[in-house]
Design a protein around this motif. Structure first.
Motif, PDB file in Angstrom:
ATOM      1  N   THR A   1       0.834  -1.201   0.000  1.00 21.74           N
ATOM      2  CA  THR A   1       0.000   0.000   0.000  1.00 21.74           C
ATOM      3  C   THR A   1       0.867   1.247   0.000  1.00 21.74           C
ATOM      4  O   THR A   1       0.616   2.192  -0.752  1.00 21.74           O
ATOM      5  CB  THR A   1      -0.939  -0.003   1.223  1.00 21.74           C
ATOM      6  N   GLU A   2       1.892   1.261   0.830  1.00 23.40           N
ATOM      7  CA  GLU A   2       2.802   2.404   0.894  1.00 23.40           C
ATOM      8  C   GLU A   2       3.521   2.607  -0.440  1.00 23.40           C
ATOM      9  O   GLU A   2       3.653   3.733  -0.927  1.00 23.40           O
ATOM     10  CB  GLU A   2       3.831   2.196   2.014  1.00 23.40           C
TER      11      GLU A   2
ATOM     12  N   TYR B   1       1.117   4.065  -2.962  1.00 21.30           N
ATOM     13  CA  TYR B   1       0.925   5.492  -2.670  1.00 21.30           C
ATOM     14  C   TYR B   1       2.105   6.303  -3.216  1.00 21.30           C
ATOM     15  O   TYR B   1       1.919   7.285  -3.924  1.00 21.30           O
ATOM     16  CB  TYR B   1       0.776   5.707  -1.160  1.00 21.30           C
ATOM     17  N   GLN B   2       3.320   5.870  -2.882  1.00 16.61           N
ATOM     18  CA  GLN B   2       4.513   6.603  -3.315  1.00 16.61           C
ATOM     19  C   GLN B   2       4.612   6.689  -4.833  1.00 16.61           C
ATOM     20  O   GLN B   2       5.002   7.724  -5.364  1.00 16.61           O
ATOM     21  CB  GLN B   2       5.769   5.961  -2.729  1.00 16.61           C
ATOM     22  N   ARG B   3       4.258   5.626  -5.525  1.00 19.60           N
ATOM     23  CA  ARG B   3       4.304   5.651  -6.993  1.00 19.60           C
ATOM     24  C   ARG B   3       3.233   6.559  -7.564  1.00 19.60           C
ATOM     25  O   ARG B   3       3.498   7.371  -8.443  1.00 19.60           O
ATOM     26  CB  ARG B   3       4.148   4.240  -7.558  1.00 19.60           C
ATOM     27  N   ALA B   4       1.996   6.422  -7.074  1.00 23.59           N
ATOM     28  CA  ALA B   4       0.873   7.172  -7.637  1.00 23.59           C
ATOM     29  C   ALA B   4       1.057   8.676  -7.465  1.00 23.59           C
ATOM     30  O   ALA B   4       0.787   9.440  -8.391  1.00 23.59           O
ATOM     31  CB  ALA B   4      -0.446   6.714  -7.012  1.00 23.59           C
ATOM     32  N   VAL B   5       1.510   9.124  -6.286  1.00 21.17           N
ATOM     33  CA  VAL B   5       1.633  10.573  -6.057  1.00 21.17           C
ATOM     34  C   VAL B   5       2.765  11.187  -6.872  1.00 21.17           C
ATOM     35  O   VAL B   5       2.831  12.408  -7.002  1.00 21.17           O
ATOM     36  CB  VAL B   5       1.788  10.945  -4.557  1.00 21.17           C
ATOM     37  N   LYS B   6       3.635  10.369  -7.427  1.00 24.56           N
ATOM     38  CA  LYS B   6       4.730  10.878  -8.256  1.00 24.56           C
ATOM     39  C   LYS B   6       4.460  10.690  -9.756  1.00 24.56           C
ATOM     40  O   LYS B   6       4.968  11.437 -10.572  1.00 24.56           O
ATOM     41  CB  LYS B   6       6.045  10.188  -7.895  1.00 24.56           C
ATOM     42  N   GLU B   7       3.680   9.682 -10.117  1.00 21.75           N
ATOM     43  CA  GLU B   7       3.515   9.341 -11.533  1.00 21.75           C
ATOM     44  C   GLU B   7       2.302   9.995 -12.202  1.00 21.75           C
ATOM     45  O   GLU B   7       2.316  10.206 -13.413  1.00 21.75           O
ATOM     46  CB  GLU B   7       3.413   7.819 -11.689  1.00 21.75           C
ATOM     47  N   ILE B   8       1.269  10.291 -11.452  1.00 29.10           N
ATOM     48  CA  ILE B   8       0.076  10.896 -12.043  1.00 29.10           C
ATOM     49  C   ILE B   8       0.228  12.403 -11.948  1.00 29.10           C
ATOM     50  O   ILE B   8       0.402  12.957 -10.868  1.00 29.10           O
ATOM     51  CB  ILE B   8      -1.202  10.395 -11.343  1.00 29.10           C
ATOM     52  N   VAL B   9       0.185  13.056 -13.107  1.00 28.71           N
ATOM     53  CA  VAL B   9       0.453  14.496 -13.141  1.00 28.71           C
ATOM     54  C   VAL B   9      -0.803  15.288 -13.501  1.00 28.71           C
ATOM     55  O   VAL B   9      -1.694  14.797 -14.183  1.00 28.71           O
ATOM     56  CB  VAL B   9       1.604  14.850 -14.117  1.00 28.71           C
TER      57      VAL B   9
ATOM     58  N   ALA C   1      -4.603   4.263  -3.974  1.00 30.74           N
ATOM     59  CA  ALA C   1      -3.418   4.552  -3.159  1.00 30.74           C
ATOM     60  C   ALA C   1      -3.792   5.298  -1.873  1.00 30.74           C
ATOM     61  O   ALA C   1      -3.122   5.142  -0.851  1.00 30.74           O
ATOM     62  CB  ALA C   1      -2.407   5.373  -3.972  1.00 30.74           C
ATOM     63  N   PHE C   2      -4.856   6.096  -1.907  1.00 29.05           N
ATOM     64  CA  PHE C   2      -5.301   6.822  -0.725  1.00 29.05           C
ATOM     65  C   PHE C   2      -6.328   6.022   0.079  1.00 29.05           C
ATOM     66  O   PHE C   2      -6.876   6.521   1.057  1.00 29.05           O
ATOM     67  CB  PHE C   2      -5.879   8.186  -1.124  1.00 29.05           C
ATOM     68  N   GLY C   3      -6.593   4.795  -0.343  1.00 33.40           N
ATOM     69  CA  GLY C   3      -7.482   3.914   0.414  1.00 33.40           C
ATOM     70  C   GLY C   3      -8.961   4.227   0.285  1.00 33.40           C
ATOM     71  O   GLY C   3      -9.750   3.869   1.162  1.00 33.40           O
ATOM     72  N   LEU C   4      -9.355   4.869  -0.813  1.00 31.87           N
ATOM     73  CA  LEU C   4     -10.769   5.178  -1.020  1.00 31.87           C
ATOM     74  C   LEU C   4     -11.455   3.992  -1.684  1.00 31.87           C
ATOM     75  O   LEU C   4     -11.072   3.569  -2.770  1.00 31.87           O
ATOM     76  CB  LEU C   4     -10.925   6.446  -1.862  1.00 31.87           C
ATOM     77  N   GLU C   5     -12.460   3.479  -1.018  1.00 32.43           N
ATOM     78  CA  GLU C   5     -13.158   2.288  -1.486  1.00 32.43           C
ATOM     79  C   GLU C   5     -14.369   2.654  -2.323  1.00 32.43           C
ATOM     80  O   GLU C   5     -14.659   3.823  -2.520  1.00 32.43           O
ATOM     81  CB  GLU C   5     -13.562   1.444  -0.273  1.00 32.43           C
ATOM     82  N   ARG C   6     -15.051   1.651  -2.776  1.00 33.58           N
ATOM     83  CA  ARG C   6     -16.312   1.828  -3.500  1.00 33.58           C
ATOM     84  C   ARG C   6     -17.449   1.473  -2.548  1.00 33.58           C
ATOM     85  O   ARG C   6     -17.295   0.639  -1.676  1.00 33.58           O
ATOM     86  CB  ARG C   6     -16.336   0.934  -4.733  1.00 33.58           C
ATOM     87  N   THR C   7     -18.577   2.118  -2.720  1.00 34.81           N
ATOM     88  CA  THR C   7     -19.754   1.842  -1.909  1.00 34.81           C
ATOM     89  C   THR C   7     -20.600   0.772  -2.583  1.00 34.81           C
ATOM     90  O   THR C   7     -20.234   0.264  -3.646  1.00 34.81           O
ATOM     91  CB  THR C   7     -20.578   3.135  -1.676  1.00 34.81           C
TER      92      THR C   7
ATOM     93  N   ILE D   1       0.501  12.453   4.189  1.00 31.69           N
ATOM     94  CA  ILE D   1      -0.882  12.729   4.555  1.00 31.69           C
ATOM     95  C   ILE D   1      -0.885  13.159   6.013  1.00 31.69           C
ATOM     96  O   ILE D   1      -0.486  12.403   6.898  1.00 31.69           O
ATOM     97  CB  ILE D   1      -1.777  11.487   4.367  1.00 31.69           C
ATOM     98  N   VAL D   2      -1.309  14.403   6.271  1.00 31.43           N
ATOM     99  CA  VAL D   2      -1.340  14.904   7.657  1.00 31.43           C
ATOM    100  C   VAL D   2      -2.768  15.022   8.184  1.00 31.43           C
ATOM    101  O   VAL D   2      -2.970  15.267   9.375  1.00 31.43           O
ATOM    102  CB  VAL D   2      -0.585  16.248   7.803  1.00 31.43           C
ATOM    103  N   GLY D   3      -3.755  14.864   7.329  1.00 34.20           N
ATOM    104  CA  GLY D   3      -5.155  14.879   7.736  1.00 34.20           C
ATOM    105  C   GLY D   3      -5.995  14.269   6.639  1.00 34.20           C
ATOM    106  O   GLY D   3      -5.627  14.334   5.472  1.00 34.20           O
ATOM    107  N   ASP D   4      -7.105  13.651   7.031  1.00 34.33           N
ATOM    108  CA  ASP D   4      -7.959  13.059   6.011  1.00 34.33           C
ATOM    109  C   ASP D   4      -9.415  13.036   6.449  1.00 34.33           C
ATOM    110  O   ASP D   4      -9.731  13.166   7.628  1.00 34.33           O
ATOM    111  CB  ASP D   4      -7.502  11.652   5.631  1.00 34.33           C
ATOM    112  N   PHE D   5     -10.268  12.897   5.465  1.00 33.39           N
ATOM    113  CA  PHE D   5     -11.697  12.692   5.667  1.00 33.39           C
ATOM    114  C   PHE D   5     -12.131  11.627   4.678  1.00 33.39           C
ATOM    115  O   PHE D   5     -12.119  11.858   3.466  1.00 33.39           O
ATOM    116  CB  PHE D   5     -12.486  13.992   5.437  1.00 33.39           C
ATOM    117  N   LYS D   6     -12.467  10.452   5.210  1.00 33.50           N
ATOM    118  CA  LYS D   6     -13.012   9.359   4.406  1.00 33.50           C
ATOM    119  C   LYS D   6     -14.427   9.126   4.925  1.00 33.50           C
ATOM    120  O   LYS D   6     -14.616   8.529   5.980  1.00 33.50           O
ATOM    121  CB  LYS D   6     -12.175   8.089   4.573  1.00 33.50           C
ATOM    122  N   PRO D   7     -15.417   9.622   4.203  1.00 35.92           N
ATOM    123  CA  PRO D   7     -16.782   9.561   4.719  1.00 35.92           C
ATOM    124  C   PRO D   7     -17.332   8.134   4.778  1.00 35.92           C
ATOM    125  O   PRO D   7     -16.991   7.300   3.941  1.00 35.92           O
ATOM    126  CB  PRO D   7     -17.573  10.406   3.723  1.00 35.92           C
ATOM    127  N   PRO D   8     -18.202   7.886   5.757  1.00 33.25           N
ATOM    128  CA  PRO D   8     -18.836   6.569   5.834  1.00 33.25           C
ATOM    129  C   PRO D   8     -19.919   6.376   4.769  1.00 33.25           C
ATOM    130  O   PRO D   8     -20.273   5.259   4.434  1.00 33.25           O
ATOM    131  CB  PRO D   8     -19.443   6.550   7.237  1.00 33.25           C
TER     132      PRO D   8
END
Length: 187
Positions: free
Chosen positions: A10-11, A14-22, A108-114, A164-171
């Motif tokens: 997962t880490e 994350y590291q790849r995605a935040v550098k490769e997607i522009v 990479a940010f752990g956002l799932e599907r509902t 990531i220093v803060g997040d909001f992942k809604p239920p």
């Protein structure tokens, strides 16, 4: 070949995605977050009433967010042109936006599907009414078709120096973050 533990995988993702997607302007999230703390808003799909509510709220709160020294960025699954069209409805076409149709950043940010059941539940319907009122539903301002994934969960993250220093992942999809609280977090 030795497989990495799930946490390391997962880490690494994350590291790849935040550098490769522009972004449309050539920024990656890693570099952008080194310039200034960055509030990263993940959108579901462009005709999503909750996403429009979020964008209307960001338009309203943009000055106080930027007064905290925080910049705003959006992640979406459409094309850059489609994003610019939607963001312009909210006077946000000048923020960095990242096209991610494969949902690599979302994952990479752990956002799932509902589930469809949760999406169509009573709480969601009440949320749609609230979102329509708050975003003023922009009559006549729609993109053709669904641009994105209707089951994708949204999220908001504060990035600083690549972390990531803060997040909001809604239920649920109808829940909205406290944008100013996130922007005011210590980086």
């Amino acid at each position: 070949m030795k497989l990495l533990p799930a946490e390391k995988q997962t880490e690494f993702a994350y590291q790849r995605a935040v550098k490769e997607i522009v972004s449309k302007n050539g920024w990656d999230l890693e570099a952008l977050s080194h310039e200034a703390p960055t509030l990263v808003v993940f959108l579901r799909h462009f005709n999503c009433i909750y996403c429009r509510e979020s964008l209307a709220e960001l338009k309203r709160l943009r000055r106080p967010i930027e007064a905290e020294g925080v910049q705003i960025a959006a992640v979406h699954m459409g094309t850059d042109r489609q994003a610019e069209e939607l963001l312009s409805f909210f006077d946000l076409s000048d923020i960095e936006s990242f096209s991610d149709p494969e949902r690599r950043l979302y994952n990479a940010f752990g956002l799932e599907r509902t589930t469809l059941g949760q999406l169509l539940g009573p709480a969601s319907w009440l949320g749609m009414v609230r979102a329509g009122i708050r975003s003023r539903s922009l009559p006549g301002k729609r993109l053709k078709g669904i641009v994105g994934d209707v089951l994708q969960m949204p999220g908001v993250f504060l990035l600083s120096e690549g972390r990531i220093v803060g997040d909001f992942k809604p239920p649920r999809v109808d829940k909205q973050p406290e944008y100013l609280e996130l922007a005011a977090m210590e980086c």
